[in-house]
Design a protein around this motif. Structure first.
Motif, PDB file in Angstrom:
ATOM      1  N   ILE A 154      -3.063   1.627   1.164  1.00  0.00           N
ATOM      2  CA  ILE A 154      -2.830   2.488   2.111  1.00  0.00           C
ATOM      3  C   ILE A 154      -1.269   3.201   1.815  1.00  0.00           C
ATOM      4  CG2 ILE A 154      -2.194   2.749   4.575  1.00  0.00           C
ATOM      5  CD1 ILE A 154      -5.107   1.878   3.895  1.00  0.00           C
ATOM      6  N   VAL A 155      -1.170   4.555   1.679  1.00  0.00           N
ATOM      7  CA  VAL A 155      -0.049   5.101   1.342  1.00  0.00           C
ATOM      8  C   VAL A 155       0.254   6.143   2.521  1.00  0.00           C
ATOM      9  CG1 VAL A 155      -0.270   4.718  -1.212  1.00  0.00           C
ATOM     10  CG2 VAL A 155      -1.458   6.896   0.005  1.00  0.00           C
ATOM     11  N   ILE A 156       1.612   6.714   2.313  1.00  0.00           N
ATOM     12  CA  ILE A 156       2.163   7.925   3.152  1.00  0.00           C
ATOM     13  C   ILE A 156       3.013   8.637   2.454  1.00  0.00           C
ATOM     14  CG2 ILE A 156       1.747   6.573   5.356  1.00  0.00           C
ATOM     15  CD1 ILE A 156       5.006   6.109   5.098  1.00  0.00           C
TER      16      ILE A 156
ATOM     17  N   LEU B 129       9.989   1.333  -0.533  1.00  0.00           N
ATOM     18  CA  LEU B 129      10.561   2.598  -0.995  1.00  0.00           C
ATOM     19  C   LEU B 129      11.016   2.501  -2.468  1.00  0.00           C
ATOM     20  CD1 LEU B 129      12.721   3.289   2.160  1.00  0.00           C
ATOM     21  CD2 LEU B 129      10.540   4.117   1.600  1.00  0.00           C
ATOM     22  N   GLN B 130      10.956   1.312  -3.039  1.00  0.00           N
ATOM     23  CA  GLN B 130      11.550   1.041  -4.389  1.00  0.00           C
ATOM     24  C   GLN B 130      10.369   1.428  -5.457  1.00  0.00           C
ATOM     25  OE1 GLN B 130      13.182  -2.718  -5.378  1.00  0.00           O
ATOM     26  NE2 GLN B 130      14.984  -2.194  -3.884  1.00  0.00           N
ATOM     27  N   ALA B 131       9.190   1.755  -4.916  1.00  0.00           N
ATOM     28  CA  ALA B 131       8.231   2.026  -6.166  1.00  0.00           C
ATOM     29  C   ALA B 131       7.316   3.093  -5.404  1.00  0.00           C
ATOM     30  CB  ALA B 131       7.513   0.694  -6.254  1.00  0.00           C
ATOM     31  N   PRO B 132       7.990   4.510  -5.510  1.00  0.00           N
ATOM     32  CA  PRO B 132       6.931   5.359  -5.025  1.00  0.00           C
ATOM     33  C   PRO B 132       5.900   5.827  -6.139  1.00  0.00           C
ATOM     34  CG  PRO B 132       9.180   6.353  -5.836  1.00  0.00           C
ATOM     35  CD  PRO B 132       9.236   4.730  -5.810  1.00  0.00           C
ATOM     36  N   ILE B 133       4.866   6.283  -5.578  1.00  0.00           N
ATOM     37  CA  ILE B 133       3.676   6.800  -6.402  1.00  0.00           C
ATOM     38  C   ILE B 133       4.116   8.340  -6.381  1.00  0.00           C
ATOM     39  CG2 ILE B 133       1.139   7.331  -6.446  1.00  0.00           C
ATOM     40  CD1 ILE B 133       1.669   4.347  -6.663  1.00  0.00           C
ATOM     41  N   ILE B 134       4.159   8.784  -7.943  1.00  0.00           N
ATOM     42  CA  ILE B 134       4.408  10.106  -8.201  1.00  0.00           C
ATOM     43  C   ILE B 134       3.084  10.637  -8.779  1.00  0.00           C
ATOM     44  CG2 ILE B 134       5.647  11.733  -9.443  1.00  0.00           C
ATOM     45  CD1 ILE B 134       7.486   9.958  -7.403  1.00  0.00           C
ATOM     46  N   ILE B 135       2.689  11.630  -8.053  1.00  0.00           N
ATOM     47  CA  ILE B 135       1.451  12.392  -8.540  1.00  0.00           C
ATOM     48  C   ILE B 135       1.692  13.857  -9.075  1.00  0.00           C
ATOM     49  CG2 ILE B 135      -0.959  13.057  -8.047  1.00  0.00           C
ATOM     50  CD1 ILE B 135      -1.053  10.971  -6.046  1.00  0.00           C
TER      51      ILE B 135
ATOM     52  N   LYS C 204      -2.175  13.910 -12.672  1.00  0.00           N
ATOM     53  CA  LYS C 204      -1.894  12.463 -13.355  1.00  0.00           C
ATOM     54  C   LYS C 204      -0.940  11.881 -12.368  1.00  0.00           C
ATOM     55  CE  LYS C 204      -1.962  13.991 -18.166  1.00  0.00           C
ATOM     56  NZ  LYS C 204      -1.436  13.724 -19.249  1.00  0.00           N
ATOM     57  N   GLY C 205      -0.830  10.504 -12.410  1.00  0.00           N
ATOM     58  CA  GLY C 205      -0.111   9.702 -11.548  1.00  0.00           C
ATOM     59  C   GLY C 205       0.667   8.625 -12.244  1.00  0.00           C
ATOM     60  N   LYS C 206       1.679   8.030 -11.555  1.00  0.00           N
ATOM     61  CA  LYS C 206       2.553   7.097 -12.158  1.00  0.00           C
ATOM     62  C   LYS C 206       2.932   6.242 -10.902  1.00  0.00           C
ATOM     63  CE  LYS C 206       6.037   5.475 -15.140  1.00  0.00           C
ATOM     64  NZ  LYS C 206       6.900   5.834 -16.124  1.00  0.00           N
ATOM     65  N   GLN C 207       3.259   4.902 -10.894  1.00  0.00           N
ATOM     66  CA  GLN C 207       4.111   4.546  -9.874  1.00  0.00           C
ATOM     67  C   GLN C 207       5.330   4.074 -10.711  1.00  0.00           C
ATOM     68  OE1 GLN C 207       3.059   0.413  -8.265  1.00  0.00           O
ATOM     69  NE2 GLN C 207       4.273   0.727  -6.512  1.00  0.00           N
ATOM     70  N   LEU C 208       6.353   4.610 -10.007  1.00  0.00           N
ATOM     71  CA  LEU C 208       7.706   4.720 -10.362  1.00  0.00           C
ATOM     72  C   LEU C 208       8.483   3.597  -9.827  1.00  0.00           C
ATOM     73  CD1 LEU C 208       9.707   6.422 -12.171  1.00  0.00           C
ATOM     74  CD2 LEU C 208      10.337   7.654 -10.101  1.00  0.00           C
ATOM     75  N   LEU C 209       9.067   2.785 -10.713  1.00  0.00           N
ATOM     76  CA  LEU C 209      10.059   1.639 -10.347  1.00  0.00           C
ATOM     77  C   LEU C 209      11.452   2.003 -10.606  1.00  0.00           C
ATOM     78  CD1 LEU C 209       7.942  -1.267 -12.044  1.00  0.00           C
ATOM     79  CD2 LEU C 209       7.706  -0.371  -9.906  1.00  0.00           C
TER      80      LEU C 209
END
Length: 147
Positions: free
Chosen positions: A59-61, A109-115, A121-126
């Protein structure tokens, strides 16, 4: 293509909607293709659903609706990996940890999903050295004593 989802059962999805995560998501590295689906009509919640494993769904927002002033500085390596050429291509989401009652749900909030919404293309940024929390309360807490 037809796929089974965790929350809404079987759906038909166009291949253009599939988001590719080259290295998966941390702890789910083998899950490299996802689709972003509305959780429920009229809510700000989405489901980042794996296209290969029904049970893998987050679940994401959009954090900017819930956390005033939230900012993410994308490292050059991420911009390159996701082939980002403009800010307009970028969609940012954060994962929720759903609690009972729902008002106690928190956001990482420390690991946003960037798309990259253009290239899918996506990545979870830490984020390191961040003032943001991994368990940020997204709903305002009622002040004790208020009626």
């Amino acid at each position: 293509m037809k796929m089974e989802t965790k929350y809404t059962g079987e759906i038909e999805i166009e291949n253009e909607r599939i988001i590719h995560f080259e290295k998966g998501i941390p702890a789910f590295e083998s899950e490299q293709t996802f689709v972003l689906l509305p959780f429920e009509e009229g809510t700000p919640f989405y489901v980042l659903q794996s296209t290969t494993t029904t049970e893998v769904a987050f679940i994401v927002i959009n954090p900017f609706q819930f956390v005033p002033g939230y900012q993410v500085k994308l490292p050059d390596a991420t911009i390159e990996q996701l082939e980002i050429t403009s800010e307009e291509e970028v969609a940012t989401f954060i994962m929720l940890t759903v609690h009972e009652p729902f008002q106690e749900t928190t956001a990482n909030l420390q690991a946003p999903i960037i798309i990259n919404a253009t290239k899918q293309k996506g990545k979870q940024l830490l984020l390191s050295n961040s003032e943001y929390e991994t368990k940020h309360t997204i709903f305002k807490q009622a002040v004790k004593g208020e009626v």
